[in-house]
Design an enzyme around this catalytic site. Structure first.
Site, PDB file in Angstrom:
ATOM      1  N   ASP A 191      29.848 -65.293  -5.106  1.00  0.00           N
ATOM      2  CA  ASP A 191      29.462 -65.170  -6.523  1.00  0.00           C
ATOM      3  C   ASP A 191      30.658 -65.501  -7.464  1.00  0.00           C
ATOM      4  O   ASP A 191      31.781 -64.700  -7.008  1.00  0.00           O
ATOM      5  CB  ASP A 191      28.665 -63.838  -6.735  1.00  0.00           C
ATOM      6  CG  ASP A 191      27.712 -64.088  -7.949  1.00  0.00           C
ATOM      7  OD1 ASP A 191      28.131 -64.686  -8.883  1.00  0.00           O
ATOM      8  OD2 ASP A 191      26.479 -63.971  -7.690  1.00  0.00           O
ATOM      9  N   ASP A 247      25.326 -68.390  -5.725  1.00  0.00           N
ATOM     10  CA  ASP A 247      26.337 -69.020  -6.403  1.00  0.00           C
ATOM     11  C   ASP A 247      26.926 -70.042  -5.135  1.00  0.00           C
ATOM     12  O   ASP A 247      27.065 -71.532  -5.270  1.00  0.00           O
ATOM     13  CB  ASP A 247      27.517 -68.422  -6.735  1.00  0.00           C
ATOM     14  CG  ASP A 247      26.929 -67.887  -8.258  1.00  0.00           C
ATOM     15  OD1 ASP A 247      25.895 -68.182  -8.818  1.00  0.00           O
ATOM     16  OD2 ASP A 247      27.953 -67.321  -8.814  1.00  0.00           O
TER      17      ASP A 247
END
Length: 213
Positions: free
Chosen positions: A104, A86
């Site tokens: 993330d 991410d």
């Protein structure tokens, strides 16, 4: 918007997603990483054993390391693995200088019946239990090995193992801005952080390459 201004806490200090800024963030970092040949016998269980050997009994991921070390995780790792992180954040603090964190974003709902409000479900213990249940730590360890190799290739002048501080998983439902509650150990609700021990990323990379440890 509130999650963007929530302090990370713990060893990441008062940094926020806003303060980190675009120049210190690689978003949606995709990777492909080669693994050893199947004949090398590399398994998920061995990842757990490497982690277990490097962290102390008081580490919050100790029970997960022991779980992953069980023979039920004698699952082969071979060939090629790909994924997308991410965000890889470069976070600076006075104590630790600038280091990289694998991050993330999670929208899991962790509150239970009897909690006064949703945010009460995002203590460090509950976030850790949720992470272990979904094997997010295993995901993060694989991500960290990929970043280690990326740095070794692209920035050979730095120590890649020392440069990767650890992980920060953001459970955004509890990140409500500057007033997000903090426990007595400095952990912010909704922000799960973990510091990697020295040598971990190099050890994991070698393991996945089939190097005998």
């Amino acid at each position: 918007m509130a999650s963007l201004s929530t302090p990370f806490g713990s060893s990441l200090g008062d940094n926020t997603l806003i303060s980190v800024g675009a120049k210190n963030r690689l978003a949606e970092l995709s990777f492909e990483m080669s693994l050893a040949h199947l004949n090398a016998g590399v398994t998920v269980q061995q990842i757990g054993q490497v982690l277990d050997s490097m962290i102390g009994d008081g580490d919050i991921l100790k029970s997960y390391a022991q779980q992953l070390s069980h023979e039920s995780f004698n699952i082969p790792l071979a060939g090629l693995i790909n994924g997308s992180i991410d965000a890889l954040l470069r976070v600076g603090t006075e104590e630790n200088g600038e280091r990289l964190y694998i991050t993330d974003y999670k929208s899991n709902r962790l509150d239970r019946e009897g909690d006064a409000c949703v945010i009460d479900g995002y203590t460090e213990e509950r976030m850790c239990n949720e992470m272990m249940h979904h094997h997010y730590p295993l995901q993060a360890l694989i991500y960290g090995a990929a970043v280690y190799r990326f740095l070794r290739w692209r920035a050979p002048q730095v120590d890649p193992d020392a440069s990767i501080g650890g992980i920060a998983y953001f459970f955004i439902r509890a990140m409500v801005g500057e007033d997000t509650p903090v426990d007595d150990r400095g952990n912010v609700r909704g922000v799960f952080t973990w510091e990697a021990p020295s040598g971990l990323w190099a050890g994991l990379s070698d393991l996945m390459a089939g190097v005998t440890l």
